[in-house]
Structure formats: C-alpha cells, structure tokens
Design a protein around this motif. Structure first.
Motif, PDB file in Angstrom:
ATOM      1  N   PHE A 141       0.782  -1.227   0.000  1.00 32.28           N
ATOM      2  CA  PHE A 141       0.000   0.000   0.000  1.00 32.28           C
ATOM      3  C   PHE A 141       0.818   1.284   0.000  1.00 32.28           C
ATOM      4  N   LYS A 142       2.113   1.198   0.158  1.00 30.88           N
ATOM      5  CA  LYS A 142       2.954   2.386   0.152  1.00 30.88           C
ATOM      6  C   LYS A 142       3.959   2.321  -0.984  1.00 30.88           C
ATOM      7  N   GLU A 143       4.407   3.497  -1.425  1.00 32.02           N
ATOM      8  CA  GLU A 143       5.518   3.530  -2.379  1.00 32.02           C
ATOM      9  C   GLU A 143       6.728   2.885  -1.692  1.00 32.02           C
ATOM     10  N   THR A 144       7.391   2.027  -2.423  1.00 32.50           N
ATOM     11  CA  THR A 144       8.464   1.235  -1.818  1.00 32.50           C
ATOM     12  C   THR A 144       9.687   1.203  -2.726  1.00 32.50           C
ATOM     13  N   ILE A 145      10.845   1.353  -2.117  1.00 34.11           N
ATOM     14  CA  ILE A 145      12.111   1.105  -2.805  1.00 34.11           C
ATOM     15  C   ILE A 145      12.813  -0.025  -2.065  1.00 34.11           C
ATOM     16  N   LEU A 146      13.128  -1.071  -2.789  1.00 31.53           N
ATOM     17  CA  LEU A 146      13.866  -2.198  -2.230  1.00 31.53           C
ATOM     18  C   LEU A 146      15.132  -2.395  -3.045  1.00 31.53           C
ATOM     19  N   VAL A 147      16.268  -2.356  -2.372  1.00 30.50           N
ATOM     20  CA  VAL A 147      17.554  -2.657  -3.010  1.00 30.50           C
ATOM     21  C   VAL A 147      18.133  -3.871  -2.299  1.00 30.50           C
ATOM     22  N   PHE A 148      18.389  -4.931  -3.055  1.00 29.41           N
ATOM     23  CA  PHE A 148      18.991  -6.102  -2.419  1.00 29.41           C
ATOM     24  C   PHE A 148      20.117  -6.658  -3.273  1.00 29.41           C
ATOM     25  N   ASN A 149      21.038  -7.305  -2.600  1.00 33.16           N
ATOM     26  CA  ASN A 149      22.156  -7.964  -3.262  1.00 33.16           C
ATOM     27  C   ASN A 149      22.115  -9.449  -2.903  1.00 33.16           C
ATOM     28  N   GLU A 150      22.113 -10.283  -3.925  1.00 30.54           N
ATOM     29  CA  GLU A 150      22.043 -11.733  -3.713  1.00 30.54           C
ATOM     30  C   GLU A 150      23.240 -12.416  -4.371  1.00 30.54           C
ATOM     31  N   TYR A 151      23.969 -13.180  -3.567  1.00 30.09           N
ATOM     32  CA  TYR A 151      25.114 -13.951  -4.068  1.00 30.09           C
ATOM     33  C   TYR A 151      24.731 -15.421  -4.070  1.00 30.09           C
ATOM     34  N   HIS A 165       4.750   1.008  -6.723  1.00 36.05           N
ATOM     35  CA  HIS A 165       3.950   2.234  -6.698  1.00 36.05           C
ATOM     36  C   HIS A 165       2.465   1.891  -6.716  1.00 36.05           C
ATOM     37  N   PRO A 166       1.752   2.108  -5.612  1.00 36.57           N
ATOM     38  CA  PRO A 166       0.296   1.887  -5.598  1.00 36.57           C
ATOM     39  C   PRO A 166      -0.402   2.870  -6.535  1.00 36.57           C
ATOM     40  N   ILE A 167      -1.513   2.446  -7.110  1.00 35.84           N
ATOM     41  CA  ILE A 167      -2.261   3.304  -8.027  1.00 35.84           C
ATOM     42  C   ILE A 167      -3.743   3.256  -7.669  1.00 35.84           C
ATOM     43  N   ASN A 195      -1.293  -2.103  -7.516  1.00 32.65           N
ATOM     44  CA  ASN A 195       0.049  -1.520  -7.486  1.00 32.65           C
ATOM     45  C   ASN A 195       0.889  -2.042  -8.640  1.00 32.65           C
ATOM     46  N   LEU A 196       1.833  -1.219  -9.022  1.00 31.23           N
ATOM     47  CA  LEU A 196       2.785  -1.545 -10.088  1.00 31.23           C
ATOM     48  C   LEU A 196       4.153  -1.784  -9.469  1.00 31.23           C
ATOM     49  N   ARG A 197       4.910  -2.739 -10.044  1.00 29.29           N
ATOM     50  CA  ARG A 197       6.240  -3.046  -9.536  1.00 29.29           C
ATOM     51  C   ARG A 197       7.206  -3.214 -10.700  1.00 29.29           C
ATOM     52  N   THR A 198       8.392  -2.660 -10.552  1.00 29.00           N
ATOM     53  CA  THR A 198       9.442  -2.787 -11.558  1.00 29.00           C
ATOM     54  C   THR A 198      10.703  -3.329 -10.908  1.00 29.00           C
ATOM     55  N   ASP A 199      11.347  -4.300 -11.563  1.00 27.27           N
ATOM     56  CA  ASP A 199      12.605  -4.864 -11.093  1.00 27.27           C
ATOM     57  C   ASP A 199      13.678  -4.654 -12.152  1.00 27.27           C
ATOM     58  N   ILE A 200      14.799  -4.044 -11.734  1.00 23.44           N
ATOM     59  CA  ILE A 200      15.925  -3.818 -12.643  1.00 23.44           C
ATOM     60  C   ILE A 200      17.156  -4.478 -12.024  1.00 23.44           C
ATOM     61  N   PRO A 201      17.591  -5.632 -12.548  1.00 20.44           N
ATOM     62  CA  PRO A 201      18.729  -6.340 -11.957  1.00 20.44           C
ATOM     63  C   PRO A 201      20.051  -6.045 -12.664  1.00 20.44           C
ATOM     64  N   LEU A 202      21.093  -5.918 -11.868  1.00 21.01           N
ATOM     65  CA  LEU A 202      22.461  -5.841 -12.373  1.00 21.01           C
ATOM     66  C   LEU A 202      23.164  -7.127 -11.940  1.00 21.01           C
ATOM     67  N   ILE A 203      23.660  -7.883 -12.908  1.00 23.13           N
ATOM     68  CA  ILE A 203      24.188  -9.221 -12.632  1.00 23.13           C
ATOM     69  C   ILE A 203      25.684  -9.290 -12.937  1.00 23.13           C
ATOM     70  N   SER A 204      26.416  -9.933 -12.037  1.00 19.96           N
ATOM     71  CA  SER A 204      27.840 -10.219 -12.243  1.00 19.96           C
ATOM     72  C   SER A 204      28.041 -11.715 -12.165  1.00 19.96           C
ATOM     73  N   THR A 205      28.855 -12.240 -13.062  1.00 21.65           N
ATOM     74  CA  THR A 205      29.127 -13.678 -13.071  1.00 21.65           C
ATOM     75  C   THR A 205      30.628 -13.920 -12.938  1.00 21.65           C
ATOM     76  N   ASN A 206      30.941 -15.042 -12.336  1.00 19.97           N
ATOM     77  CA  ASN A 206      32.326 -15.467 -12.197  1.00 19.97           C
ATOM     78  C   ASN A 206      32.367 -16.972 -12.433  1.00 19.97           C
ATOM     79  N   THR A 207      32.423 -17.342 -13.704  1.00 19.54           N
ATOM     80  CA  THR A 207      32.433 -18.755 -14.090  1.00 19.54           C
ATOM     81  C   THR A 207      33.630 -19.014 -14.991  1.00 19.54           C
ATOM     82  N   ALA A 208      33.769 -20.263 -15.392  1.00 19.79           N
ATOM     83  CA  ALA A 208      34.881 -20.622 -16.278  1.00 19.79           C
ATOM     84  C   ALA A 208      34.753 -19.939 -17.637  1.00 19.79           C
TER      85      ALA A 208
END
Length: 249
Positions: A38-48, A65-67, A73-86
């Motif tokens: 019900f509230k405008e929300t900003i969530l920033v998380f880092n997942e390893y 963002h509730p409307i 409500n509307l929700r948007t996810d923008i991920p930044l990904i880093s990889t460390n593989t062979a």
C-alpha cells in the motif's frame, strides 16, 4: 449460464474490492513492511549464489507504486548481474520485469492479492537472462496466525511460462509453491521460507529455503539478511546470501 456465472464473479470481486478499500489503511497482513502493498516502496537487495558452474551476484532495484485506490500496485525490477564462471567473468543488466497486483479481498487478519508479471528478454548478455519473455501469474495469501499479529504466514502459488524469445533457449514452464513465516518482536523480525518448484521442461525440482533476520531503523526503513540453500533434483544453486534495504514512503 455463462452470463450468470460471469455476473456472479464480477459481483463478488466488487464486494471484495470494496472490502479491501475500507481496510487498506489499517493493520493487515498485506500492510506488513516486509510485504507492503500500500505504500511507495524502494527495495535494493544484493544476492550472491554459488553454483556448480561458478558464482552469480545480482544487485536488484525494485520500485513499487500503488495506483488508484491502492487496491492496485505496479512493480518494476531492474537487476544488475555479475558472473564469475569458467566461461564468463563480467557484469551487465539482467532481464527487466514489470508486475501489476490487485487486491480483491482484505480483512484485519486475512488478505490475498493476484499478481501478473512480465519478465522481458532484455539482458545485455545471454548469460544474464533466460533469453525468453516470461509471463508469471500468482496468487498471494496472507494470514496472521496469532491474535497479537506477531506471527504472519504468507503463501504464494505461481506459474512461470515463456511465450516468446530465442528459439535456441529452453522453454520456461515452472510452478512454484512458496511459504514464509515471520515472527516480529520489537523492531526486529525473524523468518523462514521454503519454495517448492517443479520445472516441467527439465522435469527437475529446483527448490530453495532460507532463514531471515530483519530490523527496522525507523517505521519506514529497515534491512534484512538471509542465507539460503538450494535443494532438490536439478537445483538451481548450492548456497546463497541476500542482503536487502527497504524504504517505504
């Protein structure tokens, strides 16, 4: 007969919607800060995540963002990904997702929401995304298990299906049943989660579980940490760690 059925469904949704509007500003399962609708929300998380093929690190920005009357409500996810593989050792934007939720029923102790999410095939590198456009539909249910509202149960049933994208990438068809228990005390909470998944394409079970600790800085800002484990046939990862910051405004 069909007209009667559809009319009945519409009437029920109108009644439920009215119920949701009447109580949306009161304390209820879907207003809990960790799952706020019900509230405008900003969530920033880092997942390893540690996998058999290397590690993946995702830093995600989520904006909610509730409307209207805040039953939507509307929700948007923008991920930044880093990889460390062979094969890959670099960073880039992952698949951006947009979701809309509707709350047809809500009371002081129970509530459920319907969510539809589209995940785009927008990753800057094929290693950072599924290569598919994915439609996810979910039903979310929340219920206070105690009269003092300190023990909360949240359950989600979701299906994820690809409908377009690269023909060289695997079709996505995954069903998810997720349960979370949160116990709040003072400015803190502890929780546990188990997500059971069935991947119909690979016939695998990429399940996961985590435990969580969170603390509020203020009524509208908090952080959490949760270590996790993957399990099941064709599990997606071995172990993980997520840190998150939530700001309501």
């Amino acid at each position: 007969m069909k007209k009667t059925y559809y009319s009945l469904v519409i009437c029920i949704l109108i009644v439920f919607s009215t119920k949701a509007q009447d109580i949306k500003d009161q304390e209820n399962p879907l207003s809990e800060a960790r799952f706020n609708y019900f509230k405008e929300t900003i969530l920033v998380f880092n997942e390893y995540l540690d996998t058999d093929n290397g590690s993946f690190n995702t830093t995600n920005l989520r904006v909610l963002h509730p409307i209207g009357n805040r039953s939507w409500n509307l929700r948007t996810d923008i991920p930044l990904i880093s990889t460390n593989t062979a094969a890959v050792n670099k960073s880039g934007i992952g698949d951006v997702a947009v979701a809309i939720s509707y709350i047809p029923y809500l009371s002081a102790k129970n509530g459920f929401a319907i969510r539809t999410k589209i995940t785009s095939n927008s990753a800057s590198d094929s290693n950072f995304g599924s290569g598919k456009w994915v439609l996810s539909t979910a039903l979310v249910y929340g219920h206070y298990l105690s009269n003092d509202k300190k023990l909360l149960w949240m359950a989600t049933v979701e299906n994820q299906s690809s409908f377009a994208g690269s023909s060289t990438r695997s079709t996505i068809n995954t069903s998810v049943f997720e349960n979370t228990l949160l116990y709040s005390f003072g400015k803190n909470w502890v929780g546990t989660n188990m997500a059971l998944r069935y991947n119909a394409t690979s016939k695998g079970f990429p399940n996961s579980t985590f435990i969580e600790y969170g603390r509020k800085f203020t009524p509208n800002s908090m952080f959490y940490i949760h270590p996790s484990l993957g399990f099941g046939y064709q599990k997606a990862y071995n172990s993980g760690m997520e840190l998150g910051l939530v700001i309501l405004y």
